[in-house]
Design an enzyme around this catalytic site. Structure first.
Site, PDB file in Angstrom:
ATOM      1  N   CYS A 340      15.976  -3.933   5.030  1.00 30.52           N
ATOM      2  CA  CYS A 340      16.000  -2.642   4.354  1.00 30.52           C
ATOM      3  C   CYS A 340      17.272  -1.817   4.598  1.00 30.52           C
ATOM      4  O   CYS A 340      17.777  -1.197   3.641  1.00 30.52           O
ATOM      5  CB  CYS A 340      14.741  -1.831   4.665  1.00 30.52           C
ATOM      6  SG  CYS A 340      14.198  -1.814   6.359  1.00 30.52           S
ATOM      7  N   ARG A 369      14.111 -12.103  15.120  1.00 31.07           N
ATOM      8  CA  ARG A 369      13.418 -11.340  16.162  1.00 31.07           C
ATOM      9  C   ARG A 369      13.387 -12.180  17.437  1.00 31.07           C
ATOM     10  O   ARG A 369      13.187 -13.403  17.377  1.00 31.07           O
ATOM     11  CB  ARG A 369      11.974 -11.013  15.765  1.00 31.07           C
ATOM     12  CG  ARG A 369      11.813 -10.455  14.368  1.00 31.07           C
ATOM     13  CD  ARG A 369      12.246  -9.002  14.263  1.00 31.07           C
ATOM     14  NE  ARG A 369      12.337  -8.589  12.871  1.00 31.07           N
ATOM     15  CZ  ARG A 369      11.309  -8.272  12.097  1.00 31.07           C
ATOM     16  NH1 ARG A 369      10.089  -8.320  12.591  1.00 31.07           N
ATOM     17  NH2 ARG A 369      11.498  -7.907  10.851  1.00 31.07           N
ATOM     18  N   GLN A 387      12.181 -13.370   4.525  1.00 29.80           N
ATOM     19  CA  GLN A 387      11.202 -12.515   3.850  1.00 29.80           C
ATOM     20  C   GLN A 387      11.454 -12.490   2.345  1.00 29.80           C
ATOM     21  O   GLN A 387      12.604 -12.465   1.912  1.00 29.80           O
ATOM     22  CB  GLN A 387      11.301 -11.082   4.384  1.00 29.80           C
ATOM     23  CG  GLN A 387      10.907 -10.926   5.842  1.00 29.80           C
ATOM     24  CD  GLN A 387      11.098  -9.497   6.321  1.00 29.80           C
ATOM     25  OE1 GLN A 387      12.157  -8.920   6.114  1.00 29.80           O
ATOM     26  NE2 GLN A 387      10.092  -8.938   6.953  1.00 29.80           N
ATOM     27  N   ASP A 389      11.681 -10.206   0.290  1.00 28.12           N
ATOM     28  CA  ASP A 389      11.796  -8.766   0.491  1.00 28.12           C
ATOM     29  C   ASP A 389      12.306  -8.068  -0.765  1.00 28.12           C
ATOM     30  O   ASP A 389      13.114  -8.621  -1.513  1.00 28.12           O
ATOM     31  CB  ASP A 389      12.777  -8.505   1.639  1.00 28.12           C
ATOM     32  CG  ASP A 389      12.349  -7.347   2.515  1.00 28.12           C
ATOM     33  OD1 ASP A 389      11.385  -6.655   2.148  1.00 28.12           O
ATOM     34  OD2 ASP A 389      12.977  -7.145   3.564  1.00 28.12           O
ATOM     35  N   HIS A 391      13.106  -3.733  -2.196  1.00 22.56           N
ATOM     36  CA  HIS A 391      13.038  -2.294  -1.935  1.00 22.56           C
ATOM     37  C   HIS A 391      13.255  -1.550  -3.238  1.00 22.56           C
ATOM     38  O   HIS A 391      14.175  -1.859  -3.999  1.00 22.56           O
ATOM     39  CB  HIS A 391      14.075  -1.892  -0.882  1.00 22.56           C
ATOM     40  CG  HIS A 391      13.808  -2.523   0.446  1.00 22.56           C
ATOM     41  ND1 HIS A 391      14.363  -3.736   0.812  1.00 22.56           N
ATOM     42  CD2 HIS A 391      12.993  -2.151   1.469  1.00 22.56           C
ATOM     43  CE1 HIS A 391      13.923  -4.068   2.015  1.00 22.56           C
ATOM     44  NE2 HIS A 391      13.092  -3.132   2.425  1.00 22.56           N
ATOM     45  N   LYS A 475       1.369   2.122   4.954  1.00 19.56           N
ATOM     46  CA  LYS A 475       1.484   0.874   4.205  1.00 19.56           C
ATOM     47  C   LYS A 475       0.112   0.365   3.787  1.00 19.56           C
ATOM     48  O   LYS A 475      -0.932   0.789   4.293  1.00 19.56           O
ATOM     49  CB  LYS A 475       2.194  -0.188   5.045  1.00 19.56           C
ATOM     50  CG  LYS A 475       1.514  -0.509   6.362  1.00 19.56           C
ATOM     51  CD  LYS A 475       2.297  -1.556   7.129  1.00 19.56           C
ATOM     52  CE  LYS A 475       1.622  -1.868   8.456  1.00 19.56           C
ATOM     53  NZ  LYS A 475       2.212  -3.017   9.135  1.00 19.56           N
ATOM     54  N   HIS A 523       8.960  -0.346   0.331  1.00 20.28           N
ATOM     55  CA  HIS A 523       9.236  -1.681   0.871  1.00 20.28           C
ATOM     56  C   HIS A 523       8.086  -2.578   0.436  1.00 20.28           C
ATOM     57  O   HIS A 523       6.918  -2.212   0.605  1.00 20.28           O
ATOM     58  CB  HIS A 523       9.279  -1.673   2.397  1.00 20.28           C
ATOM     59  CG  HIS A 523      10.143  -0.606   3.004  1.00 20.28           C
ATOM     60  ND1 HIS A 523      11.241  -0.904   3.790  1.00 20.28           N
ATOM     61  CD2 HIS A 523      10.069   0.752   2.975  1.00 20.28           C
ATOM     62  CE1 HIS A 523      11.798   0.227   4.211  1.00 20.28           C
ATOM     63  NE2 HIS A 523      11.094   1.247   3.732  1.00 20.28           N
TER      64      HIS A 523
END
Length: 669
Positions: A340, A369, A387, A389, A391, A475, A523
């Site tokens: 993000c 991570r 991901q 992902d 946005h 979320k 997100h």
């Protein structure tokens, strides 16, 4: 005088001290026998705890029918298990023994390590303790007395915990059953006989004292318990089914992925067949993204620490990230923990008008991570993952429609995979926690917005769960139950009024009034982590993927070498139609070829012989339904095309029984 209000609204008054058990006995002998604990004004207490002598309280008596009771039973069973281990072994040091989603564990340090061979003796001793009907007695003592007591017992871990972890407590509680005494907050069932016979030791694992690899290594003994023996048997049966479906085993057998010690723990190497599954999912999602107005972007795998300090990822989650890379010029870089902040900088790369919004940026971005080595697990708990992902940057007025669109896309993805058993979890902030950024009124507005959309769409579940929010906003998580009853948190949609704010990145667009305004950020990731999602799919389907997703969709099987030329023609025809095909032209018996294809979980087999070559047919064999008979090649091709186009999911009958809940930590912030 004490006034007690019961759940049915009735009231009782007492002028002398009573316990919940006394009140249960007053109501009826059956209730007194069934009650195992109580709830006073929402807080759990032991059944024999003395109630206040004055004032008014709301009392709820807990029996095995109440969902909260199972954890009380299991925590009590953990104490019985520890007592049994101490009866059988000398010099046992006790650590902690909490409940888990599926049972409980206790961490021990022993002179001689336990093994699976010790389980029968421990279980037998636990049965004796249950039969002894030992009462769980709570005692509260001043902190200094508690410390002296643990020193006298020789329990070094408890002594340290009182000196450090509980240093601010003025008094501490212990529980005793028979000769066993343990530092414990509770709550517990009245006596060991309430445990019954429905318990089982399940596994052993290594652990560190307080999760610190620099501290003493312990043994973690896992177990479970239920009120009903049939529930235990169902659970154990599902454990066996889960072992059969273990993606780490199937992934190796089906050649889907591997992990190399030389590459590094928690880093997935996708093998060609696994890469096909991933690529097919990505292609499906990319097609959906294009139709829904998303623009593809790419971002680097590292970024300056300054970027993540502004976003809050670095200070809030520094323990979960790899150490910064120090450059000669003093700049520090970090392996990307989240996409993000990068997408935010793409939004900021040029001025934006309200006419440009919503801006939807999508990327299959790899993030990193630092997970502890003991927490890594195949594809479902890794150190590097990609991901799906995206946005969205939009106006306040566009939030509801954009959130709805994200939810609709997630639902379509789940439906295409036959994952129709799900609930949504509304992750709200915990008002008492300091881990969340932003003003409370902004949080209230964001939480109300996602709750309204979830209710309008009539999504199942949708109960707010405080403490489950991301640090920057509330979320909606999709919690999917797989075909053997386990829950997995998969897709997520998160609403964010904080990262775009002036306190963070100061995002702007020029409104119709020609003034700057702050956009809202959403997100969303329908799958979450590609690694974790595929690991879940492997176990959900037990490696038997639906036709549209299978690495090898069909295989030509020749009856003899006389039909080999025709087999190659059919193989080429299906490949030209877009199917992933191979041919088995070996001179082996047909039965052996069929068995091999079945073991490799190939969805369809196309058997061809001399008559098929003469008639232009194939004999279609279904992995699930078996022999479907001979049919024209075009008919077989149309049948498979239709199944792929509709993304049909056909599975063998689903398992039933007690639910298994996924305990793995989510790959998310």
């Amino acid at each position: 005088m004490l006034s007690v209000t019961l759940p049915d609204g009735s009231e009782r008054e007492y002028t002398s001290r009573v316990t919940p058990y006394d009140i249960a006995a007053e109501i009826g002998a059956g209730l007194a026998k069934a009650a195992i604990a109580a709830e006073v004004d929402g807080a759990q207490i032991d059944l024999h705890t003395a109630l206040p002598t004055e004032g008014s309280i709301n009392l709820r008596l807990l029996t095995k029918r109440d969902p909260e009771s199972l954890d009380i039973l299991r925590h009590s069973c953990a104490h019985v298990m520890a007592q049994a281990v101490m009866r059988l072994h000398d010099g046992v040091q006790l650590a902690f023994g909490p409940c888990t989603n599926n049972g409980f564990y206790y961490d021990f340090q022993l002179k001689e390590p336990l093994s699976d061979e010790d389980f029968p003796a421990i279980e037998a001793e636990m049965k004796r303790i249950v039969k002894e009907n030992l009462r769980f007695e709570r005692m509260e003592v001043p902190r200094a007395e508690a410390l002296a007591l643990c020193q006298e017992l020789g329990q070094e871990f408890k002594v340290e915990h009182i000196e450090t972890g509980l240093s601010g407590e003025e008094s501490l509680s212990f529980y005793r059953q028979g000769e066993f005494l343990d530092l414990c907050r509770g709550r517990h069932i009245p006596s060991t006989s309430h445990i019954g016979k429905a318990f089982k030791l399940t596994s052993l694992a290594g652990a560190y004292w307080k999760g610190d690899a620099a501290r003493p290594q312990l043994q973690r003994l896992y177990a479970t318990a239920f009120f009903d023996k049939q529930e235990l048997e169902d659970y154990l049966q599902q454990l066996e089914e889960a072992k059969r479906r273990d993606h780490r085993v199937l992934g190796k057998q089906l050649e889907l992925f591997t992990i190399s010690p030389l590459v590094g723990s928690g880093l997935i190497l996708w093998l060609p067949k696994g890469a096909i599954i991933r690529q097919t999912l990505e292609d499906f999602l990319k097609s959906e993204l294009r139709q829904r107005g998303y623009e593809a972007v790419y971002t680097p795998n590292i970024g300056k620490v300054d970027l993540y300090e502004i976003s809050g990822h670095f200070p809030y989650y520094s323990d979960s990230q790899f150490a910064p890379i120090e450059m000669e010029d003093g700049e520090r870089y970090l392996l990307k923990p989240m996409n993000c902040p990068h997408h935010i900088m793409i939004y900021k790369s040029k001025p934006r008008s309200y006419r440009d919004l919503p801006v939807r940026l999508a990327e299959f971005g790899t993030v990193y991570r630092y997970e502890q080595s003991g927490e890594l697990s195949g594809m479902t708990r890794v150190r590097g993952f990609t991901q799906d992902d995206a946005h969205i940057f939009c106006t306040d007025d566009q939030v509801a429609d954009e959130v709805r669109g994200c939810l609709e896309m997630t639902l379509k993805v789940l439906k295409s995979l036959g994952m129709d058993n799900y609930r949504v979890r509304l992750g709200f902030r915990d008002p008492d926690s300091d881990k969340y950024v932003g003003k409370s009124e902004v949080w209230d507005r964001a939480e109300a917005a996602i709750q309204q959309v979830a209710e309008e769409m009539d999504l199942p579940g949708r109960e707010p769960e405080p403490g489950e929010a991301a640090f920057y906003g509330p979320k909606i998580d999709f919690v999917v139950t797989d075909c053997i009853g386990r829950e997995w948190q998969l897709g997520t949609v998160q609403l964010d009024y904080n990262l775009p704010s002036t306190d963070r990145f100061g995002l702007e667009y020029i409104g119709a009034d020609n003034q700057p305004h702050m956009p809202v950020m959403i997100h969303r990731a329908p799958l979450g982590s590609m690694e974790r999602f595929v690991g879940v799919l492997i176990e959900h389907f037990a490696g038997a993927f639906p036709l549209w997703l299978a690495p090898e969709q069909a295989r030509i099987l020749t009856v003899s070498e006389k039909s080999e030329e025709y087999g190659h023609e059919i193989e080429q025809k299906f490949k030209e139609a877009g199917f992933r095909m191979t041919g088995d032209y070996r001179g082996q018996k047909l039965g052996a070829k069929i068995r091999e294809a079945q073991l490799e979980l190939i969805p369809y087999m196309l058997v061809v012989g001399e008559k098929d070559a003469e008639n232009g047919t194939v004999t279609l064999r279904d992995r699930i339904e078996g022999d479907l008979g001979a049919m024209p090649t075009g008919e077989a091709l149309s049948k498979l095309r239709k199944e792929v186009a509709e993304k049909t999911v056909r599975q063998v009958a689903k398992a039933s029984g007690a639910a298994l809940v996924d305990r793995s930590k989510k790959n998310e912030y």
